[in-house]
Design an enzyme around this catalytic site. Structure first.
Site, PDB file in Angstrom:
ATOM      1  N   LEU A   6      80.622 -26.716  12.928  1.00 30.72           N
ATOM      2  CA  LEU A   6      79.879 -28.200  12.579  1.00 30.72           C
ATOM      3  C   LEU A   6      81.075 -29.028  12.517  1.00 30.72           C
ATOM      4  O   LEU A   6      81.627 -28.694  10.988  1.00 30.72           O
ATOM      5  CB  LEU A   6      78.576 -27.799  11.763  1.00 30.72           C
ATOM      6  CG  LEU A   6      77.572 -27.291  12.000  1.00 30.72           C
ATOM      7  CD1 LEU A   6      76.523 -27.635  11.777  1.00 30.72           C
ATOM      8  CD2 LEU A   6      77.050 -27.713  13.573  1.00 30.72           C
ATOM      9  N   ASP A   7      81.122 -30.014  12.688  1.00 28.79           N
ATOM     10  CA  ASP A   7      81.492 -31.232  12.523  1.00 28.79           C
ATOM     11  C   ASP A   7      81.753 -31.889  11.117  1.00 28.79           C
ATOM     12  O   ASP A   7      80.647 -31.379  10.739  1.00 28.79           O
ATOM     13  CB  ASP A   7      81.640 -32.489  13.902  1.00 28.79           C
ATOM     14  CG  ASP A   7      82.708 -31.809  14.822  1.00 28.79           C
ATOM     15  OD1 ASP A   7      83.229 -31.132  14.462  1.00 28.79           O
ATOM     16  OD2 ASP A   7      82.586 -32.851  15.676  1.00 28.79           O
ATOM     17  N   PRO A   8      82.001 -32.870  10.228  1.00 30.72           N
ATOM     18  CA  PRO A   8      81.903 -32.959   9.136  1.00 30.72           C
ATOM     19  C   PRO A   8      80.025 -33.648   9.825  1.00 30.72           C
ATOM     20  O   PRO A   8      79.554 -33.423   8.461  1.00 30.72           O
ATOM     21  CB  PRO A   8      82.976 -34.120   8.754  1.00 30.72           C
ATOM     22  CG  PRO A   8      84.379 -33.206   9.320  1.00 30.72           C
ATOM     23  CD  PRO A   8      83.336 -32.770  10.719  1.00 30.72           C
TER      24      PRO A   8
END
Length: 329
Positions: free
Chosen positions: A68-70
C-alpha cells in the site's frame, strides 16, 4: 488411494506428541505461524509498518501481502515467521478499495455512468511514474466499479479489481475521457482476497497493548489478534497427507500417491492446492500433477509437485530413508 472422510482419518493419528492443531497453537507458535490483518494507517510505507510490527512483537521475520502506498490505509495482511511463505496466495484473489476523488469537470449523471461502464472488465493500464514496477502497459481486470456517492465534482467509488491495479491511475484515465481530468484524493483498501475490513482489523496500537498484556500474563487479546497461517489457504483446494509423508515433503520430496489420504472432489491437473497434515496444519503449497480420479485409482507416482514449503523441517519425525541408508540397513 484412500478417499475416506476427515472424521475417519483420525484413527491414523497414532502419536499426539508431535504437531499441533492450528486452533490449539500457543502464542509462541502463532508468532512463527500466524497472520495479522493489520489496519495500516496513512503515513508510513508498508515496509515501515512491517518493521514496526517486528519490533513490537520481538520477532525477526515478518512480511506483508500487497504493498500500500504511504498515504493509503486499510487491510494489510502480515505474515509472521514461516507464515510469510503463504502471503503470495493472497495476491491471486481480488482486492476491494473505497476511493474518493475529484473530477475536474461537472459531468452529467448519464455521461459519468457511461464513462464508468467503460472501465469495467479488462482494461489497459500503464503504472504511474512514481511506482515500484516498470512502466509498461498491461491488462488488469476491474470486477466491480460502483459510484457510491457524488457531491458536485467529488466522487466516492467502490472498486473490486485484480491485484496490481492502480486506483490513482484509474481516476486519472477516467478524467482524461471526461475532459479536463480527475485526481484521487483518498484511498482505503477494504478487502484482500477472502479477508475483509469487517473481519476485525488490528491497529498497531492495539497490537502493542495486547503484546504488553501477554508479557504481563494475559495473552487472550494477542491470541485473538493472530490468525493461524491456514486461514490464508481457505479458498484453495486441499490435500491431506499421512504423518509419515510430512517430514519428507518438508525436506523437498515430491508428494507421491501412497502419502495422500484425501483430496478435494473435482481436483484437476494443474490446480494449486494446500497440503495439510491430519491435524489440519499447513505443510506446503503444491500443484496437482494428475486429476482426482487418477489419484484415486493410482498406486504409485507423484500426485503433486511442491511449489512452496510452509512447515519447517523437523516438526514431524523423520520416517523416510535415503537410498544410502536403505542399503546400509
Amino acid at each position: 488411494m484412500n478417499t475416506r472422510n476427515l472424521a475417519e482419518i483420525d484413527q491414523d493419528i497414532t502419536d499426539p506428541s508431535y504437531g499441533t492443531p492450528p486452533e490449539k497453537r500457543s502464542i509462541e507458535q502463532l508468532l512463527d505461524y500466524g497472520l495479522i490483518l493489520l489496519d495500516k494507517p496513512p503515513g508510513p510505507t508498508s515496509h515501515e509498518t512491517v518493521a514496526w510490527t517486528k519490533r513490537l512483537l520481538g520477532i525477526e521475520k515478518a512480511g506483508h501481502s500487497g504493498t500500500l502506498d504511504p498515504q493509503v490505509s486499510g487491510v494489510l495482511p502480515l505474515g509472521l515467521g514461516e507464515a510469510t511463505k503463504a502471503l503470495g496466495v493472497l495476491l491471486l484473489g481480488p482486492k476491494e478499495y473505497h476511493a474518493l476523488g475529484r473530477v475536474h469537470t461537472l459531468a452529467s449523471k448519464e455521461r459519468l455512468a457511461e464513462v464508468v461502464s467503460m472501465f469495467s472488465g479488462p482494461i489497459y493500464q500503464r503504472p504511474p511514474q512514481r511506482s515500484a514496477v516498470s512502466r509498461q502497459t498491461r491488462i488488469r481486470t476491474i470486477h466491480e466499479l460502483e459510484v457510491l456517492e457524488r457531491k458536485e465534482r467529488l466522487l466516492l467509488m467502490r472498486i473490486v479489481c485484480e491485484s496490481g491495479t492502480y486506483i490513482r491511475k484509474l481516476y486519472y484515465d477516467m478524467g482524461e475521457i471526461l475532459g479536463p481530468g480527475a485526481t484521487m484524493i483518498e484511498l482505503r483498501r477494504t478487502r484482500v482476497n477472502q479477508f475483509y475490513e469487517s473481519d476485525g482489523l488490528v491497529t498497531l496500537h492495539e497490537l502493542a497493548n495486547a503484546f504488553a498484556l501477554w508479557k504481563d500474563g494475559d495473552g487472550s487479546r494477542l491470541s485473538a489478534m493472530i490468525r493461524p497461517v491456514e486461514d490464508a489457504f481457505s479458498e484453495l483446494k486441499t490435500v491431506v497427507i499421512r504423518d509419515s509423508a510430512v517430514d519428507a515433503l518438508c525436506h523437498g520430496a515430491q508428494l507421491a500417491v501412497p502419502g495422500v489420504l484425501q483430496v478435494t472432489a473435482g481436483l484437476k491437473k494443474g490446480d494449486l492446492v494446500a497440503v495439510y497434515t491430519q491435524k489440519g496444519e499447513a505443510v506446503a503449497l503444491a500443484e496437482a500433477s494428475m486429476p482426482e480420479d487418477e489419484i484415486r485409482d493410482a498406486t504409485r507416482g507423484h500426485a503433486f509437485e511442491t511449489r512452496r514449503i510452509i512447515m519447517a523441517p523437523g516438526t514431524y519425525p523423520k520416517k523416510w530413508r535415503t537410498r544410502q541408508s536403505g542399503r546400509e540397513k
